[in-house]
Design an enzyme around this catalytic site. Structure first.
Site, PDB file in Angstrom:
ATOM      1  N   LYS A 115      -8.609  -4.420  -4.119  1.00  0.00           N
ATOM      2  CA  LYS A 115      -7.179  -4.523  -4.413  1.00  0.00           C
ATOM      3  C   LYS A 115      -6.776  -5.959  -4.728  1.00  0.00           C
ATOM      4  O   LYS A 115      -6.002  -6.219  -5.654  1.00  0.00           O
ATOM      5  CB  LYS A 115      -6.353  -4.010  -3.231  1.00  0.00           C
ATOM      6  CG  LYS A 115      -6.351  -2.505  -3.047  1.00  0.00           C
ATOM      7  CD  LYS A 115      -5.395  -2.109  -1.924  1.00  0.00           C
ATOM      8  CE  LYS A 115      -5.386  -0.608  -1.683  1.00  0.00           C
ATOM      9  NZ  LYS A 115      -4.400  -0.218  -0.649  1.00  0.00           N
ATOM     10  N   ASP A 153      -2.107  -0.965   5.896  1.00  0.00           N
ATOM     11  CA  ASP A 153      -2.507  -0.376   7.180  1.00  0.00           C
ATOM     12  C   ASP A 153      -3.995  -0.060   7.259  1.00  0.00           C
ATOM     13  O   ASP A 153      -4.461   0.452   8.280  1.00  0.00           O
ATOM     14  CB  ASP A 153      -1.728   0.922   7.422  1.00  0.00           C
ATOM     15  CG  ASP A 153      -2.238   2.066   6.551  1.00  0.00           C
ATOM     16  OD1 ASP A 153      -2.308   1.885   5.307  1.00  0.00           O
ATOM     17  OD2 ASP A 153      -2.596   3.118   7.104  1.00  0.00           O
ATOM     18  N   THR A 205      -2.968   1.052  -4.107  1.00  0.00           N
ATOM     19  CA  THR A 205      -3.368   2.210  -3.318  1.00  0.00           C
ATOM     20  C   THR A 205      -4.806   2.620  -3.608  1.00  0.00           C
ATOM     21  O   THR A 205      -5.360   2.286  -4.658  1.00  0.00           O
ATOM     22  CB  THR A 205      -2.426   3.402  -3.625  1.00  0.00           C
ATOM     23  OG1 THR A 205      -2.861   4.563  -2.910  1.00  0.00           O
ATOM     24  CG2 THR A 205      -2.405   3.728  -5.112  1.00  0.00           C
ATOM     25  N   GLY A 206      -5.374   3.364  -2.685  1.00  0.00           N
ATOM     26  CA  GLY A 206      -6.679   3.962  -2.923  1.00  0.00           C
ATOM     27  C   GLY A 206      -6.588   5.242  -3.723  1.00  0.00           C
ATOM     28  O   GLY A 206      -7.596   5.753  -4.210  1.00  0.00           O
ATOM     29  N   ASP A 260       0.855  -1.177   0.000  1.00  0.00           N
ATOM     30  CA  ASP A 260       0.000   0.000   0.000  1.00  0.00           C
ATOM     31  C   ASP A 260       0.901   1.241   0.000  1.00  0.00           C
ATOM     32  O   ASP A 260       2.119   1.147   0.216  1.00  0.00           O
ATOM     33  CB  ASP A 260      -0.875  -0.055   1.263  1.00  0.00           C
ATOM     34  CG  ASP A 260      -1.690   1.196   1.480  1.00  0.00           C
ATOM     35  OD1 ASP A 260      -2.301   1.687   0.519  1.00  0.00           O
ATOM     36  OD2 ASP A 260      -1.704   1.693   2.624  1.00  0.00           O
ATOM     37  N   LEU A 261       0.300   2.417  -0.218  1.00  0.00           N
ATOM     38  CA  LEU A 261       1.062   3.668  -0.183  1.00  0.00           C
ATOM     39  C   LEU A 261       0.875   4.413   1.145  1.00  0.00           C
ATOM     40  O   LEU A 261       1.738   4.392   2.008  1.00  0.00           O
ATOM     41  CB  LEU A 261       0.651   4.573  -1.350  1.00  0.00           C
ATOM     42  CG  LEU A 261       1.475   4.523  -2.639  1.00  0.00           C
ATOM     43  CD1 LEU A 261       0.934   5.524  -3.652  1.00  0.00           C
ATOM     44  CD2 LEU A 261       2.947   4.788  -2.365  1.00  0.00           C
ATOM     45  N   ASP A 262      -0.268   5.084   1.300  1.00  0.00           N
ATOM     46  CA  ASP A 262      -0.482   5.926   2.481  1.00  0.00           C
ATOM     47  C   ASP A 262      -0.491   5.095   3.755  1.00  0.00           C
ATOM     48  O   ASP A 262      -1.172   4.075   3.852  1.00  0.00           O
ATOM     49  CB  ASP A 262      -1.801   6.688   2.348  1.00  0.00           C
ATOM     50  CG  ASP A 262      -1.725   7.766   1.286  1.00  0.00           C
ATOM     51  OD1 ASP A 262      -1.209   8.848   1.590  1.00  0.00           O
ATOM     52  OD2 ASP A 262      -2.158   7.506   0.151  1.00  0.00           O
ATOM     53  N   ASN A 303      -9.015  -1.290   3.422  1.00  0.00           N
ATOM     54  CA  ASN A 303      -8.990  -1.563   1.988  1.00  0.00           C
ATOM     55  C   ASN A 303      -7.820  -2.474   1.611  1.00  0.00           C
ATOM     56  O   ASN A 303      -7.711  -2.903   0.463  1.00  0.00           O
ATOM     57  CB  ASN A 303      -8.949  -0.264   1.176  1.00  0.00           C
ATOM     58  CG  ASN A 303      -7.758   0.616   1.509  1.00  0.00           C
ATOM     59  OD1 ASN A 303      -7.198   0.554   2.606  1.00  0.00           O
ATOM     60  ND2 ASN A 303      -7.374   1.455   0.574  1.00  0.00           N
TER      61      ASN A 303
END
Length: 274
Positions: free
Chosen positions: A194, A217, A46-47, A12-14, A220
């Site tokens: 995802k 984290d 990522t979202g 994931d990113l954020d 999602n």
């Protein structure tokens, strides 16, 4: 799962690769470049919208697959669009026609702009460079409401829980949904997740989930973390996610380079990486 079996790194990113300042550390970049040198396949999921996410992942300096909008878009390492799906206009309209608390910020991800009912400085702060522009609109005047996703944000998680119940009461069969953060509730087409997008990439590369390690984290990330051979939950993830995925290992926080340090220790310890 053995270290030798892992061929794919998914993150994931954020709250995961990005620190609290929405940046990728130099150490993390070095780790991922060494992973690429050792022929690991990298997927970032990522979202974020692809226009927003692409400049961030480019800073890693490695070719990778990019899954965006929680799985509604897939781009190849050469930035070719491989997959896309949108929410139908009537479906979005059915959400926006509900009696939504005016304190809640509503956002529609469109192809080139994100439309919102109000300015929200916290949302704007997620983009260190404005690559995906906001547009203030009155949704009641917009004829075509087709969107990549629709999401709602409010500082009080309880308000979003109430909104989720309200939407699902009427439309439980139309959408997939997730809390990417406790303050962000997101709705997508029912086919979007995802893990579904990642499965498409793995099939294309003749790989399987058991050969992948993943980091996340948010809710999602839940299905992705459960599907891979090894799923790691970030130390900064909400307790509700840690409790739900209590069988998974919790690692250091994003601000402590949790992803990079775990990968370095588990897969690159014998390399010359410092």
């Amino acid at each position: 799962m053995t270290k030798q079996k892992i061929k794919v790194v998914i993150s994931d990113l954020d709250g995961t690769l990005l620190n609290a300042h929405h940046k990728i550390s130099e150490y993390t970049k070095t780790v991922f470049q060494e992973l690429h040198n050792q022929n690991y396949l990298v997927i970032v999921a990522t979202g974020r919208h692809h226009l927003d996410a692409m400049p961030l992942v480019e800073s890693l300096g490695v070719p990778l697959y990019l899954v965006t909008s929680n799985g509604a878009r897939i781009h190849s390492p050469t930035k070719e669009l491989l997959f896309s799906v949108n929410m139908e206009s009537d479906h979005v309209k059915s959400i926006l026609s509900l009696d939504i608390d005016p304190e809640i910020t509503t956002v529609l991800f469109r192809e080139n702009v994100w439309q919102t009912n109000k300015h929200n400085e916290k949302l704007n702060s997620f983009q260190t460079e404005l690559n995906y522009h906001p547009e203030l609109v009155d949704f009641s005047t917009v004829e075509d409401l087709s969107a990549i996703k629709v999401f709602f944000t409010h500082e009080k998680h309880s308000k979003l829980l109430e909104l989720r119940a309200q939407i699902l009461e009427h439309h439980s069969d139309l959408f997939s949904h997730a809390f990417s953060l406790p303050i962000c509730l997101e709705f997508m087409d029912k086919s979007v997740d995802k893990s579904v997008a990642i499965a498409k990439i793995l099939e294309k590369e003749n790989l399987i989930f058991e050969e992948a390690i993943s980091f996340g984290d948010g809710f999602n990330d839940e299905n992705m973390l459960k599907a891979t051979g090894k799923g790691l939950v970030m130390g900064n993830a909400p307790d509700s996610l840690k409790n739900k995925l209590s069988h998974l290992e919790v690692i250091l926080t994003n601000d402590n380079d949790g992803v990079a340090k775990h990968l370095h220790q588990e897969f690159l310890a014998s390399s010359l990486l410092k």
